[in-house]
Motif scaffolding. Structure first.
Motif, mmCIF file in Angstrom:
data_model
loop_
_atom_site.group_PDB
_atom_site.id
_atom_site.type_symbol
_atom_site.label_atom_id
_atom_site.label_comp_id
_atom_site.label_asym_id
_atom_site.label_seq_id
_atom_site.Cartn_x
_atom_site.Cartn_y
_atom_site.Cartn_z
ATOM 1 N N ARG A 88 0.804 -1.224 0.000
ATOM 2 C CA ARG A 88 0.000 0.000 0.000
ATOM 3 C C ARG A 88 0.835 1.272 0.000
ATOM 4 N NH1 ARG A 88 -5.394 -1.154 2.002
ATOM 5 N NH2 ARG A 88 -5.477 -3.405 2.327
ATOM 6 N N PHE A 89 1.956 1.252 0.732
ATOM 7 C CA PHE A 89 2.669 2.514 0.942
ATOM 8 C C PHE A 89 4.137 2.469 0.518
ATOM 9 C CE2 PHE A 89 -0.835 2.313 3.953
ATOM 10 C CZ PHE A 89 -1.543 3.448 3.565
ATOM 11 N N GLY A 90 4.536 1.380 -0.088
ATOM 12 C CA GLY A 90 5.888 1.337 -0.637
ATOM 13 C C GLY A 90 6.920 0.785 0.328
ATOM 14 N N PRO A 91 8.092 0.434 -0.225
ATOM 15 C CA PRO A 91 9.129 -0.239 0.563
ATOM 16 C C PRO A 91 9.713 0.627 1.685
ATOM 17 C CG PRO A 91 9.927 0.308 -1.639
ATOM 18 C CD PRO A 91 8.459 0.596 -1.625
ATOM 19 N N GLU A 92 9.819 1.937 1.425
ATOM 20 C CA GLU A 92 10.435 2.822 2.414
ATOM 21 C C GLU A 92 9.616 2.843 3.710
ATOM 22 O OE1 GLU A 92 13.274 3.992 2.065
ATOM 23 O OE2 GLU A 92 13.551 5.920 3.084
ATOM 24 N N VAL A 93 8.314 3.055 3.563
ATOM 25 C CA VAL A 93 7.437 3.074 4.737
ATOM 26 C C VAL A 93 7.454 1.699 5.408
ATOM 27 C CG1 VAL A 93 5.030 3.217 5.504
ATOM 28 C CG2 VAL A 93 5.950 4.942 3.936
ATOM 29 N N ALA A 94 7.439 0.642 4.597
ATOM 30 C CA ALA A 94 7.445 -0.710 5.155
ATOM 31 C C ALA A 94 8.688 -0.924 6.005
ATOM 32 C CB ALA A 94 7.388 -1.742 4.028
ATOM 33 N N ARG A 95 9.799 -0.440 5.502
ATOM 34 C CA ARG A 95 11.057 -0.607 6.231
ATOM 35 C C ARG A 95 11.018 0.153 7.567
ATOM 36 N NH1 ARG A 95 15.665 2.018 6.575
ATOM 37 N NH2 ARG A 95 15.065 3.667 5.130
ATOM 38 N N LEU A 96 10.484 1.366 7.505
ATOM 39 C CA LEU A 96 10.419 2.176 8.729
ATOM 40 C C LEU A 96 9.452 1.559 9.743
ATOM 41 C CD1 LEU A 96 10.396 5.760 7.134
ATOM 42 C CD2 LEU A 96 12.279 4.662 8.335
ATOM 43 N N VAL A 97 8.285 1.143 9.277
ATOM 44 C CA VAL A 97 7.300 0.537 10.181
ATOM 45 C C VAL A 97 7.884 -0.740 10.789
ATOM 46 C CG1 VAL A 97 5.049 -0.623 10.312
ATOM 47 C CG2 VAL A 97 5.286 1.501 9.014
ATOM 48 N N ASP A 98 8.579 -1.489 9.960
ATOM 49 C CA ASP A 98 9.214 -2.705 10.447
ATOM 50 C C ASP A 98 10.217 -2.380 11.552
ATOM 51 O OD1 ASP A 98 9.479 -5.490 10.314
ATOM 52 O OD2 ASP A 98 11.375 -5.284 9.223
ATOM 53 N N GLY A 99 10.957 -1.321 11.348
ATOM 54 C CA GLY A 99 11.927 -0.887 12.357
ATOM 55 C C GLY A 99 11.253 -0.560 13.675
ATOM 56 N N VAL A 100 10.186 0.223 13.627
ATOM 57 C CA VAL A 100 9.482 0.598 14.854
ATOM 58 C C VAL A 100 8.870 -0.643 15.510
ATOM 59 C CG1 VAL A 100 7.710 2.071 15.863
ATOM 60 C CG2 VAL A 100 8.971 2.861 13.869
ATOM 61 N N ILE A 126 19.497 3.777 15.435
ATOM 62 C CA ILE A 126 20.043 5.104 15.141
ATOM 63 C C ILE A 126 20.970 5.036 13.944
ATOM 64 C CG2 ILE A 126 21.683 6.839 15.914
ATOM 65 C CD1 ILE A 126 20.565 6.642 18.633
ATOM 66 N N SER A 127 21.833 4.050 13.976
ATOM 67 C CA SER A 127 22.785 4.004 12.867
ATOM 68 C C SER A 127 22.095 3.533 11.589
ATOM 69 C CB SER A 127 23.968 3.114 13.213
ATOM 70 O OG SER A 127 23.598 2.148 14.143
ATOM 71 N N ASP A 128 20.948 2.960 11.734
ATOM 72 C CA ASP A 128 20.223 2.478 10.569
ATOM 73 C C ASP A 128 19.389 3.592 9.953
ATOM 74 O OD1 ASP A 128 17.802 -0.141 10.003
ATOM 75 O OD2 ASP A 128 19.259 0.805 8.695
ATOM 76 N N ASP A 129 18.396 4.071 10.688
ATOM 77 C CA ASP A 129 17.586 5.176 10.191
ATOM 78 C C ASP A 129 17.040 5.951 11.378
ATOM 79 O OD1 ASP A 129 15.646 6.877 9.083
ATOM 80 O OD2 ASP A 129 15.462 5.540 7.362
ATOM 81 N N ILE A 130 17.429 7.173 11.493
ATOM 82 C CA ILE A 130 17.082 7.985 12.645
ATOM 83 C C ILE A 130 15.569 8.186 12.748
ATOM 84 C CG2 ILE A 130 17.224 10.254 11.534
ATOM 85 C CD1 ILE A 130 18.690 9.376 14.941
ATOM 86 N N ARG A 131 14.868 8.065 11.624
ATOM 87 C CA ARG A 131 13.429 8.310 11.657
ATOM 88 C C ARG A 131 12.700 7.255 12.477
ATOM 89 N NH1 ARG A 131 12.363 8.993 5.378
ATOM 90 N NH2 ARG A 131 13.881 7.312 5.394
ATOM 91 N N VAL A 132 13.233 6.030 12.462
ATOM 92 C CA VAL A 132 12.656 4.977 13.294
ATOM 93 C C VAL A 132 12.694 5.413 14.753
ATOM 94 C CG1 VAL A 132 13.001 2.625 14.140
ATOM 95 C CG2 VAL A 132 13.221 3.109 11.706
ATOM 96 N N LEU A 133 13.810 5.969 15.131
ATOM 97 C CA LEU A 133 13.983 6.398 16.519
ATOM 98 C C LEU A 133 13.065 7.568 16.860
ATOM 99 C CD1 LEU A 133 15.695 5.959 19.084
ATOM 100 C CD2 LEU A 133 17.098 7.845 18.292
ATOM 101 N N LEU A 134 12.938 8.492 15.930
ATOM 102 C CA LEU A 134 12.074 9.649 16.188
ATOM 103 C C LEU A 134 10.631 9.206 16.405
ATOM 104 C CD1 LEU A 134 13.522 12.249 13.650
ATOM 105 C CD2 LEU A 134 13.769 12.241 16.126
ATOM 106 N N VAL A 135 10.149 8.309 15.566
ATOM 107 C CA VAL A 135 8.776 7.817 15.727
ATOM 108 C C VAL A 135 8.650 7.101 17.063
ATOM 109 C CG1 VAL A 135 7.030 6.207 14.837
ATOM 110 C CG2 VAL A 135 8.321 7.642 13.254
#
Ligand code: MN
Length: 697
Positions: A88-100, A126-135
């Protein structure tokens, strides 16, 4: 609760190009998926992700991050799969949601282990994607804001403690002081209800009585700036209740005894003005010694910049002041996220994302300082985070080893380190640490730092400590070696040599002490012949010299006290160039093994000693397994390769044969690893050979 259109509006306000349709779909999706689930407050569950998304808009995060915030609990708590999200929302969002989601799962583990594990995973994130941490931080902040709805006091406490121990420090680490302060306050309320009530009550009282001081002080400071022709805004505020509490604890004082419950901020235009403002304040009011800190010339690790000082405003009244530029102020409140939002502003296309920014910065910056200037994230790129078994975190530069880690924890720990376990596995001290490793340093009281560590330790602290020991120890070792040589020499002399003769020799050699002599002998500064002549003047040294055994060896091993007995492993046949490790058992020669040796894995009680080959080491026997095709002349061809490379065959035996292949084990005398590798390459290149490998057992 924020409505759908409100959320879209808020994003559009800073990102006009946002894909509204996509945002709307995410909103509807989370509402549908969470369905009738409710929160402890009785609110529909989806109010939570929507609020978290709202927090992300405050940080002006990109579209993918807002959508991630909306979906952050769907995979964990609903029937949605990560594949659904991706479709539905693409690989980038999937990766971030998976991280959280991954981060949230860890919360379900048991107490102590979880705390450490959590922290570890977070830092990896953090070293992977800071946005996961922010969420994740926004998620926790919102959960803290609604914590009072949870009925169980134990659960509230547990969550509050976790917030205090893990999430608030993480917010601090990336410079998000707003988040940190609010999390601390909410956690403080749960963990120390009485302290919280007292302090907030007293603060309210002071406010009610009309505390004129904040205004008065701010005004006086503003006037002083004005007279100096400085453009400045002065803000006074109460300190955070939790900061006040911490101070009371640290100084063991009651609230009434605290003279500095107010803090002031002076915001000026630029760096230059920061220092000018400081001068104005220090001239007008006396500074409190020891309280001035310059975080502009030396920013905190999270990038925080400000000048801090405390002045005596009136008798007994200390006033804390932070001086910073408007830019620094923004960054101080929202840290990394603020930086990120600025970057978005600079690039109207807006969708570049922090990662691309970071890569760009990494590619274009030449100076390390420039990197730090440009991005707070850069600091995580050249650092790794490792943990003690109790979960304490240590930051180290990339390339750090367990030795660096041990010294980072404590000098004593470094000094006594004999081995290490990383994530439960026994490893040599030279092993490189990775992000998130749990490092258990094995120690021995009798142990001292090993000079060989200098070959791989990278931190200043470790290197300085090792060098200090090496200097002392080299001397001790040389003296020991000198004594040995001395005894050998004396034994071979026909005359009996006692203390008197030794004292006389010391004098003749113009030295001061016997130790000095032993040192000089051990270090090779005094030859045997000179020693003999000094001991027995006129003695003909040549007469016996030729019978003496040679002291030289073709190989030398660094990391062992000179003269200490060792055996090269019969199992793995180390040769110069191999990475080697020593096993030290009581009352036995040190066994030298290659790093690949099975013996190291099969867990002995022996101490590990990190070793390396001395310069110019040459010679050793390696074992090979060579499988050759079964045809006439193949043995001659194999032997020819050995001969061509001038390697002696020490032993050769056939270990298996069938109609197609013959398998040989060959013990080969070689110079070093280089030599061996050339031989193996030649074997592999030969038509006669099907397979050639080195054996380590
Ligand atoms: Mn959540």
């Amino acid at each position: 609760m924020m409505r759908q259109y409100e959320l879209v509006e808020r994003v559009r306000a800073y990102n006009p190009d946002v894909d509204e349709d996509r945002l709307n779909r995410a909103y509807v999706f989370t509402v549908q998926m969470h369905g009738t689930q409710t929160r402890a407050s009785g609110d529909p569950y989806f109010s939570h992700p929507v609020e978290v998304a709202g927090l992300m808009t405050d940080l002006r995060m990109d579209e993918d991050t807002i959508i991630t915030a909306l979906l952050h609990d769907t995979v964990e708590d609903t029937l949605t799969s990560i594949e659904d999200v991706e479709a539905r929302f693409g690989p980038e969002v999937a990766r971030l949601v998976d991280g959280v989601t991954k981060l949230s799962k860890i919360e379900a583990q048991t107490e102590d282990e979880r705390a450490a594990e959590n922290l570890r995973k977070f830092l990896l994130a953090i070293s992977d994607d800071i946005r996961v941490l922010l969420v994740k931080l926004a998620d926790r902040l919102h959960n803290m804001r609604t914590l009072h709805f949870i009925k169980s006091p134990e659960k509230r406490r547990r969550i509050a403690k976790e917030t205090m121990d893990i999430y608030a420090p993480l917010a601090e680490r990336i410079g998000m002081y707003e988040y940190m302060h609010e999390m601390q306050l909410l956690a403080f309320e749960q963990l120390e209800p009485e302290g919280y009530a007292t302090i907030t009550g007293r603060l309210a009282q002071i406010r009610e009585q009309g505390d004129v001081r904040i205004e008065e002080i701010s005004q006086k400071m503003a006037d002083a700036m004005d007279r100096a022709g400085l453009k400045a805004k002065v803000y006074g505020r109460e300190k955070h209740p939790y900061s006040i509490w911490k101070k009371m604890q640290e100084r063991h004082v009651a609230f009434e005894q605290l003279t500095d419950i107010n803090a002031f901020r002076v915001i000026v235009d630029d760096i230059e003005s920061c220092y000018r403002a400081l001068g104005v304040l220090h001239r007008r009011w006396q500074m409190v010694p020891g309280r001035f800190k310059d975080f502009i010339s030396t920013p905190k690790r999270n990038g925080y910049r400000s000048l801090h000082t405390t002045v005596m405003f009136a008798q007994n009244m200390r006033v804390e002041i932070q001086i910073r530029s408007a830019d620094m102020h923004q960054a101080a409140e929202y840290g990394l996220a603020a930086h990120w939002a600025y970057k978005q502003d600079d690039q109207p296309d807006g969708q570049a994302g922090w990662l691309r920014d970071l890569i760009e910065i990494l590619e274009t910056s030449h100076e390390p300082e420039e990197l730090l200037e440009n991005t707070r994230m850069a600091m995580y790129q050249d650092r790794i985070f490792a943990f003690t078994p109790k979960g304490a975190l240590h930051q180290l530069p990339k390339g750090a080893t367990p030795v660096d880690f041990a010294y980072a924890v404590h000098t004593d720990l470094g000094d006594r380190a004999v081995g290490a376990k990383i994530n439960g596995r026994h490893v040599p001290l030279r092993t490189l640490l990775n992000n998130g490793d749990m490092v258990d340093i094995l120690t021995s009281k009798a142990h001292v730092p090993d000079p060989a560590w200098l070959n791989f330790a990278v931190t200043g602290k470790a290197r300085a400590a090792i060098r200090r020991h090496v200097r002392h120890r080299e001397r001790d070792e040389m003296i020991l070696l000198g004594k040995k040589i001395y005894e050998e020499v004396v034994e071979r002399l026909p005359a009996k040599i006692g203390q008197k003769a030794l004292a006389a020799a010391v004098e003749r050699l113009q030295l001061k002490t016997a130790d000095e002599l032993m040192y000089a002998v051990g270090a090779g500064k005094i030859s045997d012949r000179r020693l003999i002549v000094a001991l027995v003047p006129g003695f003909d040294a040549d007469a016996i010299e030729s019978e003496w055994p040679s002291q030289e060896r073709a190989i030398s091993i660094r990391g062992l006290t000179p003269g200490v007995a060792y055996n090269l492993g019969e199992c793995c046949h180390p040769i110069p160039g191999d990475r080697i490790v020593g096993l030290r058992l009581p009352d036995a020669p040190v066994e030298v093994h290659t790093i690949h040796c099975d013996k190291l894995v099969s867990g002995t009680d022996a101490d590990w000693v990190d070793l390396s080959w001395g310069q110019g080491s040459d010679g050793g026997a390696a074992r090979l397994r060579v499988i050759v095709h079964n045809r006439p002349g193949m043995l001659a061809e194999m032997a020819g390769i050995f001969g061509f490379h001038k390697a002696n065959i020490l032993n050769l035996r056939m270990t298996a044969r069938d109609s197609a292949f013959h398998t040989f084990e060959v013990d080969l005398e070689v110079h070093d690893l280089h030599h061996l590798m050339r031989i193996i390459s030649a074997l592999r290149a030969s038509d006669a050979v099907a397979q050639a490998d080195r054996l380590f057992s």
